[in-house]
Scaffold this active site. Sequence first.
Site, PDB file in Angstrom:
ATOM      1  N   ALA A   1      63.058  10.993 -17.795  1.00 51.06           N
ATOM      2  CA  ALA A   1      63.517  11.778 -18.956  1.00 51.06           C
ATOM      3  C   ALA A   1      63.354  13.290 -18.783  1.00 51.06           C
ATOM      4  O   ALA A   1      64.329  14.040 -18.927  1.00 51.06           O
ATOM      5  CB  ALA A   1      62.805  11.274 -20.209  1.00 51.06           C
TER       6      ALA A   1
ATOM      7  N   ASP B   1      61.186   7.640 -22.938  1.00 45.59           N
ATOM      8  CA  ASP B   1      62.470   8.348 -22.896  1.00 45.59           C
ATOM      9  C   ASP B   1      62.809   8.981 -24.232  1.00 45.59           C
ATOM     10  O   ASP B   1      63.510   9.980 -24.292  1.00 45.59           O
ATOM     11  CB  ASP B   1      63.588   7.405 -22.449  1.00 45.59           C
ATOM     12  CG  ASP B   1      63.457   7.149 -20.969  1.00 45.59           C
ATOM     13  OD1 ASP B   1      62.654   6.270 -20.590  1.00 45.59           O
ATOM     14  OD2 ASP B   1      64.099   7.873 -20.190  1.00 45.59           O
TER      15      ASP B   1
HETATM   16  O1  MRU Z   1      66.199   4.899 -15.719  1.00 43.08           O
HETATM   17  P1  MRU Z   1      65.099   5.841 -15.364  1.00 43.08           P
HETATM   18  O2  MRU Z   1      64.536   5.609 -14.009  1.00 43.08           O
HETATM   19  O3  MRU Z   1      65.498   7.288 -15.598  1.00 43.08           O
HETATM   20  O4  MRU Z   1      63.952   5.514 -16.427  1.00 43.08           O
HETATM   21  C1  MRU Z   1      62.786   6.277 -16.429  1.00 43.08           C
HETATM   22  C2  MRU Z   1      61.777   5.826 -17.414  1.00 43.08           C
HETATM   23  O5  MRU Z   1      61.987   4.904 -18.176  1.00 43.08           O
HETATM   24  C3  MRU Z   1      60.521   6.639 -17.499  1.00 43.08           C
HETATM   25  O6  MRU Z   1      59.434   5.836 -17.862  1.00 43.08           O
HETATM   26  C4  MRU Z   1      60.701   7.723 -18.553  1.00 43.08           C
HETATM   27  O7  MRU Z   1      61.885   8.437 -18.346  1.00 43.08           O
HETATM   28  C5  MRU Z   1      59.557   8.676 -18.575  1.00 43.08           C
HETATM   29  S1  MRU Z   1      59.505   9.720 -17.157  1.00 43.08           S
HETATM   30  C6  MRU Z   1      58.237  10.804 -17.347  1.00 43.08           C
END
Ligand code: MRU
Length: 344
Positions: free
Chosen positions: A50, A239
């Site tokens: 995110a 997210d």
């Molecule tokens: O699909 P992604 O790999 O972007 O998903 C990422 C996540 O779900 C993380 O846990 C979230 O973005 C937090 S990152 C600090």
Amino acid sequence: MALPSPIAWAPSGAVRILDQTLLPDQERYVDLSSVELVAEAICSLRVRGAPLIGIAAAMGVAMGAARESGAPAMGRGLERIRTMCARLGATRPTAVNLHSALARMERRAERAVGAGEDLREALLAEANAIWDEDRAMCARIGAVGADLLPDGALVLTHCNAGALATGGIGTALAPVYTLHDAGRKMAVIVDETRPLLQGSRLTAWELARAGVPYTLIADSMAASRLRRGDVTCVIVGADRIAANGDVANKVGTYGLALAARAHGVPFYVAAPTTTIDPATARGADIPIEERGAEEVAGWQGHSTAPAGVEVWNPAFDVTPAELVTAIVTDRGVVPPREIARAMD
Ligand code: MRU
């Protein structure tokens, strides 16, 4: 500590990213020289997490403005910035950081045009500020979260909320790195994270690089491990956190929260305040990205299910606030129901 830097400015002014789809086999940086290439990299998860997609998108807008021909400080410049923001904002719906970073870039562009400032310089400074602020928030989360972990803690995490997902030392992994850096003993259990394996490909890779001891498990093993009684706590990223404390994070997080509750293991969410979305009242209002069938029915071009199989592939799920012990933010540890107040 040897943490990876997933993003940089290339000498050419392009946005340089570590292509996370190639890890752990290849550590390859690619230069994204157009807004369209940045958008593709976000959609395909070459750059992900995110906070990091917010930073990448902001840098993409700054680069796009810098590469515009003509006089970008005029009204037409503003129109072009809005088009770039719309393109980048259409890549992934769930992480609020992406959308708030783009809104911030658009507001900065409006102010710059209104005040007759140099639009390119203003947007470059804003993108760098978004990045610097994220780095500082990660460090704060590390310090705040470290106080929750006893010596010898065993932390279970899901997906990747580490350095690869942010502009700094990560969110869920920030307390781990902070303690490790201070010489404290601790270890991590890494959920593999089906279907795209951000746990085994990314979290395991960056923990190994940092010298943090870890054990990899398949997602289906997490509940049994929690029952064993040796896990100190679960820490995951987020997210988007709704105003009522419900948390959207990588699919599988909800099941982990249920299992943690069943076994009396604290379940923490670590996130910067930029992940809190006071405009979204409840988790049910968070838009959940659905991705292609091939991610579940195959791996790297090979089928792992019969041809034409019907697939449901939500990239995220929502964990209700009542399953979250506390949210670890850059402003302190907050009970989930009080998260909206952390923004004041
Ligand atoms: O699909 P992604 O790999 O972007 O998903 C990422 C996540 O779900 C993380 O846990 C979230 O973005 C937090 S990152 C600090």
